[in-house]
Design a protein around this motif. Structure first.
Motif, short mmCIF file in Angstrom:
data_model
loop_
_atom_site.label_atom_id
_atom_site.label_comp_id
_atom_site.label_asym_id
_atom_site.label_seq_id
_atom_site.Cartn_x
_atom_site.Cartn_y
_atom_site.Cartn_z
N PRO A 133 -8.23 -10.61 10.73
CA PRO A 133 -9.57 -10.02 11.00
C PRO A 133 -10.34 -9.40 9.89
CG PRO A 133 -7.94 -8.43 11.75
CD PRO A 133 -7.24 -9.70 11.31
N ARG A 134 -9.70 -9.36 8.78
CA ARG A 134 -10.45 -8.69 7.53
C ARG A 134 -10.85 -9.71 6.62
NH1 ARG A 134 -11.63 -3.43 6.62
NH2 ARG A 134 -10.09 -3.08 4.85
N SER B 134 -6.40 -8.19 25.37
CA SER B 134 -6.79 -7.80 23.91
C SER B 134 -7.86 -8.61 23.54
CB SER B 134 -5.67 -7.63 23.12
OG SER B 134 -6.25 -7.69 21.86
N LYS C 220 -7.99 -1.89 23.34
CA LYS C 220 -7.15 -1.09 24.04
C LYS C 220 -7.44 0.14 24.11
CE LYS C 220 -3.82 -3.93 24.60
NZ LYS C 220 -3.42 -4.11 25.72
N TYR D 277 3.59 0.79 3.10
CA TYR D 277 3.46 -0.41 3.82
C TYR D 277 3.64 -1.79 2.74
CZ TYR D 277 0.50 2.28 7.02
OH TYR D 277 0.31 3.30 7.64
N PRO E 46 -3.81 0.31 17.30
CA PRO E 46 -2.58 -0.34 16.72
C PRO E 46 -2.89 -0.20 15.02
CG PRO E 46 -3.90 -2.04 17.37
CD PRO E 46 -4.51 -0.97 18.03
N ILE E 47 -4.24 0.26 14.74
CA ILE E 47 -4.80 0.11 13.24
C ILE E 47 -4.63 1.42 12.58
CG2 ILE E 47 -6.46 -0.63 11.66
CD1 ILE E 47 -5.06 -2.87 13.26
N GLN F 225 -5.22 -4.80 5.85
CA GLN F 225 -4.91 -3.31 6.80
C GLN F 225 -3.30 -3.20 7.30
OE1 GLN F 225 -8.22 -2.34 9.02
NE2 GLN F 225 -7.91 -4.01 10.28
N ARG G 141 0.87 -1.11 0.21
CA ARG G 141 -0.07 0.12 -0.16
C ARG G 141 0.98 1.15 -0.02
NH1 ARG G 141 -4.64 0.01 4.72
NH2 ARG G 141 -2.59 1.14 5.89
N PRO H 154 2.67 -4.02 14.11
CA PRO H 154 1.85 -2.74 14.89
C PRO H 154 1.03 -3.39 16.25
CG PRO H 154 1.56 -2.33 12.66
CD PRO H 154 2.19 -3.64 12.73
N VAL H 155 0.54 -4.39 15.85
CA VAL H 155 -0.48 -5.01 16.62
C VAL H 155 0.44 -5.72 18.02
CG1 VAL H 155 -2.50 -5.82 15.77
CG2 VAL H 155 -0.53 -7.20 15.62
N PHE I 267 1.68 -2.42 19.99
CA PHE I 267 0.65 -1.64 20.52
C PHE I 267 0.06 -2.65 21.64
CE2 PHE I 267 1.30 1.31 17.24
CZ PHE I 267 0.79 2.51 17.86
N GLU I 268 0.66 -3.84 21.82
CA GLU I 268 0.08 -4.77 22.71
C GLU I 268 -1.33 -5.22 22.49
OE1 GLU I 268 1.25 -3.61 26.58
OE2 GLU I 268 3.28 -3.84 26.24
N SER I 269 -1.65 -5.20 21.26
CA SER I 269 -2.97 -5.83 20.81
C SER I 269 -3.05 -7.22 20.41
CB SER I 269 -3.46 -4.85 19.67
OG SER I 269 -3.64 -3.73 20.08
N ALA J 86 -8.84 -8.71 20.39
CA ALA J 86 -8.61 -9.28 19.44
C ALA J 86 -7.97 -10.51 19.54
CB ALA J 86 -7.81 -8.39 18.57
N ILE K 52 -1.13 -9.18 12.26
CA ILE K 52 -1.69 -10.11 12.97
C ILE K 52 -1.18 -11.48 12.58
CG2 ILE K 52 -3.63 -11.81 13.57
CD1 ILE K 52 -5.07 -9.21 14.70
N CYS L 123 -2.23 -5.06 9.88
CA CYS L 123 -2.09 -4.93 11.19
C CYS L 123 -0.79 -5.70 11.69
CB CYS L 123 -3.59 -5.22 11.85
SG CYS L 123 -3.82 -7.08 11.40
N ARG M 21 3.49 7.43 3.37
CA ARG M 21 3.76 6.30 4.04
C ARG M 21 3.54 4.93 3.32
NH1 ARG M 21 4.39 6.30 9.61
NH2 ARG M 21 3.31 4.42 10.63
N ILE N 284 -10.15 -3.90 14.87
CA ILE N 284 -10.02 -5.11 15.25
C ILE N 284 -10.58 -5.69 16.59
CG2 ILE N 284 -7.98 -5.67 13.48
CD1 ILE N 284 -6.24 -5.73 16.05
N GLU N 285 -11.11 -4.87 17.16
CA GLU N 285 -11.68 -5.13 18.38
C GLU N 285 -10.76 -5.54 19.64
OE1 GLU N 285 -15.29 -7.11 18.07
OE2 GLU N 285 -15.92 -5.84 16.18
N CYS N 286 -9.78 -4.99 19.66
CA CYS N 286 -8.69 -5.37 20.71
C CYS N 286 -9.00 -4.86 22.19
CB CYS N 286 -7.10 -5.22 20.52
SG CYS N 286 -6.90 -3.34 20.02
#
Lengths: 301, 809
Positions: free
Chosen positions: A45-46, A264, B300, A25, B259-260, A73, A18, A98-99, A102-104, A266, A77, A75, A23, B296-298
């Motif tokens: 998730p997508r 989290s 946070k 990605y 995070p997204i 996107q 992207r 990123p996840v 950010f500790e997701s 997620a 995961i 993320c 930016r 993503i419904e984390c």
């Protein structure tokens, strides 16, 4: 310049990008490492990742992974969950997840301890045993220089063995641990579970699962042509189930996934999909227990 | 008064030379004098002027007139003027009729003055025939809800809302996006003063949000609008933000843990925003929004929000209903983004960007921190080409001039020079530099003095050097008269302004029309630039056509003033052209009929079993569909009665009916389209005899049958376009159903199918109207009088029989 979504594929990798003005990605799938299991597909998730079975008439019979440029996107995961380290996310050229940042989402815990003090010079059993060829054994002298031919080295006492393992790509099948004659390797699995093959359902002469399994010791054909399972080395990735032509012939359940602590939604969702609602609640409960324990300890202290 | 013998006065207008230059007004006046019941006829230079209106008032007094006909321009323009005039002289305003001899005759038949005069005489004859049967009517008074709705929170909408709020009216400001501000909030500086855009708009945004009379409903969609002037019922859907507005403090801690990242549309997708975020720092209202497409419904954010508990994942869309007296539409515009690689390599070459992208680049709060850099290598360009009229003034794309691009291109040129001075070469490629309005020409001079190179000519191509990613601009320099090539490091395209996405839906919901360019149409281009054809709905800003900031602001204030003319009254008079049921003739008493109730687009008719149908007058919009549908002729539409229209038909077809096209034109689209053909001076043959109805749904089968019985050469029924353009929701559909059956029957009876035509003309389709009449006239000639008369002879006895019941009226 409008935002661009790009997809490029070679024999070795599948890359989606992207590209925005400020930016960029990219998500790269290393096809040499990917075993086409189901883990990333399950957790995305997508629903951007899909295991695509070859269409009829296609040359190859093995499934492949497809990533949707429109849906992804970035993320990370998939990057975090892949036990084989086949997916790599980069933002502006830097490796980031990123996840995880950010500790997701947790990181998998690959617990591998190698005590190379126990290793005698000349032993390469683990190197040969590793199905993914992730181990390198080197002989070095007391100054740390690598010694090419240990037999020609004058003073054997000064030689030492170092064992290195590319942890990032290791699904922890434990084959090396069991094969090591000197008890130098100790590991713990990342994913625990059960796998069973109902051989009554297996079609005559089918060996799809055996060929798909990344760890040769797990699934083998016995003399009568039936599949034999060795649960000990299984990493519960599910690559066998992906290729199995009969639904229900392979039953695979994951019960525990060892990961860094995380709080989290997620992850809970991913965990439920990877294991089961029961196992997810079990983890939630144990987490709650730990929390209570911590607070009690705090109070007592 | 209807019992009284009609005494009609006819006033023929010269309209300077607009009418008198083509039509012999003297002859028309003399002819009018010969018509039955006409007791006074006179012509004057400008009937609408003060002395002209005086003459009408004097005529009424002196000749004891009880009906007035003015033969002048379109009733869509001056009917209200003259109604007021006759009312001042003590006459009921509905005893006035207009004969449109300008748009329908002098302006569209300039090269055949004799035929034009003949046509004008017949148009006057038709008007007099109708006038003879006019009845006095009393306007209906409806209460006014003293609240307003402003659609769109851009700079025009903000100003409209603020002005109305200051006048003391409650205002609902509905905005589709998460924040108000519109395009102005995206810009860096404004021309010609180079003020910081958000610095001047931001305080206004805050003002409007803080005003006790304004309620901002953002992140919401308009669902439906019902009712009429003074009494609109508006349904709005508030989309869930998944953040509770009252609890959100706008601190942004949730954003910091999210995070997204996904492309920020507001940043022209050049930068990113988080799944929980605001579109820009100055957003109003300052409430975060979770984009569930990306989340993503984390959770946070839930942790980060903590005790404030502002995040609520269970929110659902909420529908609310508002009651308002007036509506201001300020839905703005969109900027044209060239399709991939289509124009000047945009999308194909990374160093070609649009003007709005440039705004985001040079803006200090933008994705690059205010540094103008190239996408290919992140380096600052040493030469920049600004190309104008990209998409605009292009017959293959958008024909119109987008108005503000010249000025913002000059602004970009000056900004580049101010930021980088001699280190950057700036070239502007233009066709014409349009720098009218205050301070704009001086701004142009400033750019020239700063060393910007202006090259006049339309750029033919932009080619990329694959190695350096520089761009080569090819253009024919009009000053040199030869093609040149200029190599630059960055190209900025000044792209066209487009009607905003969703304006088609807004036009459908509000029943307001759009022009050929897609922008909303004003009621009159000169005199009613803010009004729409629908009473109580006004336009402000770029939704009506591209506009710069000062123009949009003035229009916003203007629309507020227009809306206040309604809101400041307790009651509002609406036209009494409603339907009335004659209970003695209604079939529903004896049989189960209820056709009128079923066909009414507004559900304004009730037909309880065994009782005559009843019209709920306040809900009746006056389309007349029920009157046309009623099998017993029991319904009458006031001011458009069967008798009046029959009289018009008979007057139109009194002489040489075979040579004429009798046209029924609906007021809002086809009649307006025909008016446009006149004002645009599109010439077509003078064969048409027009009858204005409010809606094509009013056109009774009997009208068509009567026309053919009298020997009309052709009959045209013209309506608004299907499916959604009808001003009365579905009147055109009812007409279509009715006429399809009728056409089949007429063909079976031996009528050439070409002689009966149903067509659809929008208010913007003047050309189409002229072409249609030209085409029909050619067909009429092709068929020939002989054949038409032969057909008529065969048809007449059948039609006589069918219409025998009408003799009574």
């Amino acid at each position: 310049m409008p935002m661009k979504l790009k997809r490029s594929e070679t024999d070795e990798q599948l890359k989606i990008e992207r590209i925005m003005y400020a930016r960029q990605y990219s998500l790269t799938l290393d096809k040499r490492r990917c075993v086409v299991c189901e883990l990333c597909e399950i957790v995305c998730p997508r629903e951007a990742i899909q295991v695509v079975k070859p269409a009829e008439g296609e040359e190859t019979t093995s499934p492949r992974l497809e990533i949707d440029v429109e849906l992804c996107q970035y993320c990370g995961i998939c990057n975090a969950i892949c036990p084989f380290g086949a997916l790599e996310l980069k933002i502006d050229g830097e490796k980031v997840v990123p996840v995880v940042k950010f500790e997701s989402f947790p990181q998998l815990i690959r617990e591998i301890e190698i005590d190379d003090e126990k290793c005698p010079v000349g032993c390469t059993v683990c190197v040969d045993a590793c199905p993914l060829k992730l181990i390198t054994v080197k002989v070095v002298d007391d100054e740390g220089r690598e010694v090419e031919d240990a037999e020609l080295y004058p003073d054997e006492e000064r030689l030492r063995v170092t064992v290195e393992l590319d942890k990032e790509y290791c699904p922890v099948c434990r084959v090396c641990e069991y094969k090591c004659p000197y008890d130098a390797i100790h590991t713990q699995k990342v994913i625990y579970g059960h796998i069973r093959v109902d051989t009554d359902l297996c079609p005559e002469g089918c060996r799809e699962c055996v060929d798909a399994c990344p760890i040769p010791e797990v699934l083998q054909l016995s003399e009568d042509g039936k599949v034999v399972v060795n649960d000990l080395f299984c990493v519960y990735c599910g690559a066998c189930r992906v290729v199995c032509p009969v639904e229900g012939a392979i039953s695979l359940e994951r019960t525990v996934i060892r990961h860094t602590p995380v709080h989290s939604g997620a992850w809970n969702k991913a965990l439920e999909k990877l294991t089961s609602t029961k196992d997810m609640t079990k983890e939630l409960r144990s987490r709650a227990v730990i929390k209570v324990k911590e607070s009690v300890e705090r109070r007592l202290a | 008064m209807s019992e009284e013998e009609p005494r009609i006065g006819v006033f023929v207008c010269h309209c300077g030379l607009n009418i008198a230059g083509v039509i012999d007004v003297e002859e028309v006046t003399n002819y009018a004098k010969t018509l039955p019941n006409v007791v006074y006829a006179v012509h004057n230079r400008y009937t609408c002027s003060d002395p002209g209106q005086d003459e009408i008032r004097k005529g009424i007094k002196e000749y004891n007139l009880n009906r007035v006909v003015v033969a002048a321009c379109s009733p869509r323009l001056h009917e209200p003027t003259f109604r007021r005039c006759v009312a001042e002289a003590g006459l009921n305003p509905y005893l006035f009729e207009m004969a449109n001899i300008r748009e329908f005759s002098s302006w569209c038949h300039p090269s055949t003055p004799e035929e034009a005069t003949e046509k004008a005489k017949e148009i006057v004859r038709m008007a007099v025939a109708k006038a003879r049967l006019l009845n006095p009517l009393k306007p209906l008074e409806v209460p006014v809800t003293q609240k307003a709705l402003v659609l769109g929170g851009g700079i025009a909408g903000i100003n409209a809302a603020l002005d109305l709020a200051e006048m003391g009216f409650k205002v609902y400001l509905v905005e589709k996006k998460e924040s108000i501000g519109g395009h102005m909030a995206q810009l860096d500086k404004t021309f010609p003063t180079l003020d910081c855009s958000i610095c001047i708009e931001g305080p206004r945004m805050v003002d409007v949000a803080r005003h006790p009379n304004v309620e901002i409903i953002s992140y919401a969609d308009l669902l439906s609008v019902e009712g009429y002037v003074g009494n609109f019922k508006v349904k709005v859907r508030k989309n869930p933000r998944y953040v509770i507005a009252d609890n959100c403090t706008g601190c942004g801690e949730c954003r910091d843990v999210c995070p997204i990242e996904f492309p920020n549309e507001w940043d022209m997708n050049m930068g990113v925003r988080r799944a929980i975020d605001i579109p820009f720092a100055q957003a109003v209202p300052l409430i975060y929004t979770i984009n569930r497409d990306h989340c993503i419904e984390c959770y946070k954010c839930v942790d980060a929000c903590g005790a404030r508990q502002a995040i609520d994942f269970s929110q659902e869309p909420e529908e609310i209903e508002l009651e308002v007296g007036a509506i201001i539409v300020a839905t703005g515009y969109d900027i044209y983004v060239p399709e991939e690689g289509n124009l000047y390599g945009y999308g194909r070459y990374s160093n070609v960007i649009t003007g709005l992208e440039f705004e985001r680049l040079i803006l200090a709060a933008g994705p690059t921190g205010g540094h103008v850099v190239r996408a290919s290598d992140g380096r600052r360009p040493r030469s920049v080409a600004l190309i104008q009229c990209v998409g605009s003034r292009d017959v293959n794309k958008y024909e119109y001039c987008s108005g503000f691009c010249c000025m913002y291109t000059l602004k970009h040129a000056i900004q580049l020079k101010e930021h980088y001075g001699r280190e950057v070469e700036v070239y502007v490629f233009y066709m014409d530099m349009r720098s009218n309005f205050k301070g704009y020409e001086e701004f142009y001079r400033r750019a020239r003095e700063m060393g910007v190179t202006f090259i006049r000519g339309r750029v033919s191509r932009v080619i990329e050097d694959p190695k350096t990613k520089n761009l080569i601009v090819r253009v024919e320099d009009i000053a040199l008269g030869e093609p040149i090539e200029v190599e630059v490091e960055l190209v900025v395209l000044a792209t066209a302004a487009l009607p905003s996405k969703g304006s088609d839906e807004i036009s459908r919901i509000l029943n307001i029309s759009r022009g050929a360019d897609g922008f909303f149409m004003e009621s009159h281009p000169k005199l009613k630039p803010i009004d729409t054809p629908v009473d109580g709905i006004f336009l402000a800003g770029a939704c009506q056509g591209p506009k710069d900031i000062p123009y949009s602001v003035s229009q916003g204030c203007g629309a507020a003033a227009r809306a206040a003319t309604i809101l400041s009254k307790k009651t509002w008079k609406i036209e009494p052209i409603v339907a009335v049921v004659d209970p003695s003739r209604c079939r529903n008493v004896k049989a189960k009929c209820g056709i009128c109730a079923a066909k009414c687009p507004y559900g304004a008719i009730r037909a309880p079993q065994g009782q005559p149908a009843q019209v709920i007058t306040a809900m009746c919009h006056g389309c007349g569909t029920c009157a046309a549908e009623c099998p017993a002729d029991a319904i009458t539409q006031m001011h458009f009665t069967d008798a009046q229209i029959f009289a018009q038909i008979r007057a139109a077809l009194q002489e040489n009916p075979e040579d004429k096209i009798l046209g029924f034109l609906c007021n809002w689209c086809s009649y307006a389209g025909a008016d446009l053909a006149g004002t645009s001076r599109f010439e077509y043959p003078p064969t048409l005899r027009p009858i204005r109805v409010m809606c094509s749904g009013r056109v009774d089968r009997d009208f068509v049958l009567e026309a053919f019985r009298l020997g009309a050469g052709m009959v045209l029924v013209a309506a608004c376009h299907l499916p959604y353009d009808c001003h009365y929701i579905s009147g055109n559909w009812r007409m279509k159903e009715r006429m399809e059956v009728l056409a089949r029957m007429l063909t079976k009876l031996g009528l050439s199918p070409e002689r009966f035509r149903v067509d659809y003309i929008s208010a913007a389709e003047g050309v189409k109207f002229a072409e249609l009449i030209t085409e029909m006239t050619e067909k009429l000639k092709e068929l020939g009088r002989e054949r038409i008369m032969a057909e008529n002879q065969k048809l007449k006895p059948v039609l006589d029989r069918m219409l025998s019941r009408k003799k009574r009226t």
